[in-house]
Design a protein around this motif. Structure first.
Motif, PDB file in Angstrom:
ATOM      1  N   GLN A 190      45.919  50.813  49.657  1.00  0.00           N
ATOM      2  CA  GLN A 190      44.676  51.560  49.740  1.00  0.00           C
ATOM      3  C   GLN A 190      44.012  51.687  48.372  1.00  0.00           C
ATOM      4  OE1 GLN A 190      43.119  53.483  52.664  1.00  0.00           O
ATOM      5  NE2 GLN A 190      41.581  53.034  51.115  1.00  0.00           N
ATOM      6  N   ASP A 194      40.427  50.047  47.392  1.00  0.00           N
ATOM      7  CA  ASP A 194      39.340  50.899  46.908  1.00  0.00           C
ATOM      8  C   ASP A 194      38.727  50.310  45.638  1.00  0.00           C
ATOM      9  OD1 ASP A 194      39.651  52.645  48.985  1.00  0.00           O
ATOM     10  OD2 ASP A 194      40.834  54.106  47.864  1.00  0.00           O
ATOM     11  N   GLU A 224      37.127  47.657  55.711  1.00  0.00           N
ATOM     12  CA  GLU A 224      37.592  49.031  55.887  1.00  0.00           C
ATOM     13  C   GLU A 224      38.145  49.252  57.291  1.00  0.00           C
ATOM     14  OE1 GLU A 224      34.061  51.139  54.870  1.00  0.00           O
ATOM     15  OE2 GLU A 224      34.602  51.328  52.754  1.00  0.00           O
TER      16      GLU A 224
END
Length: 301
Positions: A190, A194, A224
């Motif tokens: 994650q 990002d 996403e």
């Protein structure tokens, strides 16, 4: 040094052993911070509490849930049983408090001062429980914690933790390790995703990808979505592992579930490495998106 309930139970048991080794030469009492400072109250020394691990918390929650299921004879005959489960050190703390705070007058037993100092919200309890608690306070003797029986025995708790690890089956060990590995890998992935999306958004905003802005924005949304799908499938895999770990030794294990879980972990680790390598190479983003979509699709199967 107490066990971290966010870690796997194996790690928690090792942390418990470490904690016990540290505490074996410590005195069995301590003076807490004045988090609930009350006027005219002397904060007493209290017996050290037993640190909780996840399995102990589950047992406490199970007992509490059973008590809450209707007005059972046991809870009716002892309205304090729920409080004792939630706060095993209650009686010890009352005795220590009374030793440090003798009654100021004949009419003042110190009960109300104890309730305020202890931070108990009596609104959450029945009138029977409140009455029983007050009676417990009045009938308890004033005994400093140094004269009480310790609540925490480092040697015994270390033996319990080691016995848990010694009796752990290979199946439970594998499930525990896999269960703890997946959220950690997902968190790493994650963070890297990002960073990648932030770079891509900056690239679009500065006009470096002005020719295909709509396509790249759509691709970011798909990226996403695939990450969310991976997250959902990881939670599903963790639930399957928890079910497998609770099976009896004679019950058959779903090897396909274990195999797919290992493949999911390998896929996540590969994605994390791929994203890390290409996060700064905008020209390679298309390749990253393709691999990510494929991994998300495989994890759902």
């Amino acid at each position: 040094f107490a066990p971290n309930l966010k870690d796997s139970r194996i790690v928690q048991k090792l942390q418990m052993v470490h904690f016990c080794l540290i505490m074996k030469d410590e005195v069995p009492y301590c003076k807490p911070a004045d988090t609930n400072a009350v006027d005219s109250v002397v904060t007493p020394e209290l017996c050290r509490r037993l640190p909780l691990t996840a399995d102990t918390v589950i047992i406490h929650e199970h007992i509490t849930r059973k008590i809450n299921e209707g007005n059972t004879q046991k809870s009716a005959s002892n309205p304090l049983i729920k409080l004792h489960i939630q706060m095993p050190s209650l009686v010890s703390d009352i005795c220590a408090f009374k030793a440090a705070n003798p009654p100021t007058t004949e009419a003042d037993s110190g009960y109300l001062r104890f309730i305020r100092w202890y931070g108990l919200d009596t609104q959450h309890y029945s009138q029977e429980t409140i009455s029983a608690l007050e009676n417990l306070f009045i009938t308890s003797e004033a005994v400093p914690c140094r004269e009480q029986k310790p609540l925490f025995h480092a040697a015994k708790e270390a033996e319990k933790a080691l016995a848990y690890l010694d009796n752990l089956s290979i199946r439970c060990l594998a499930c525990e390790l896999l269960t703890s590995a997946m959220p950690l890998l997902l968190e790493i992935l994650q963070r890297r995703v990002d960073r990648l999306l932030h770079k891509l958004a900056s690239s679009i905003a500065t006009g470096k990808r002005s020719s295909n802005q709509s396509r790249w924005r759509l691709q970011m949304g798909t990226f996403e979505r695939d990450l969310n799908l991976l997250s959902e499938n990881i939670q599903s895999a963790i639930q399957k592992l928890q079910t497998i770990s609770k099976l009896k030794p004679e019950e058959a294990v779903d090897l396909d579930s274990l195999r797919s879980t290992v493949m999911l972990i390998d896929s996540i680790a590969g994605l994390a490495e791929l994203v890390e390598k290409n996060a700064l190479k905008v020209d390679e983003l298309e390749n990253v998106f393709i691999h990510f979509a494929a991994a998300a699709s495989r994890s759902a199967s």
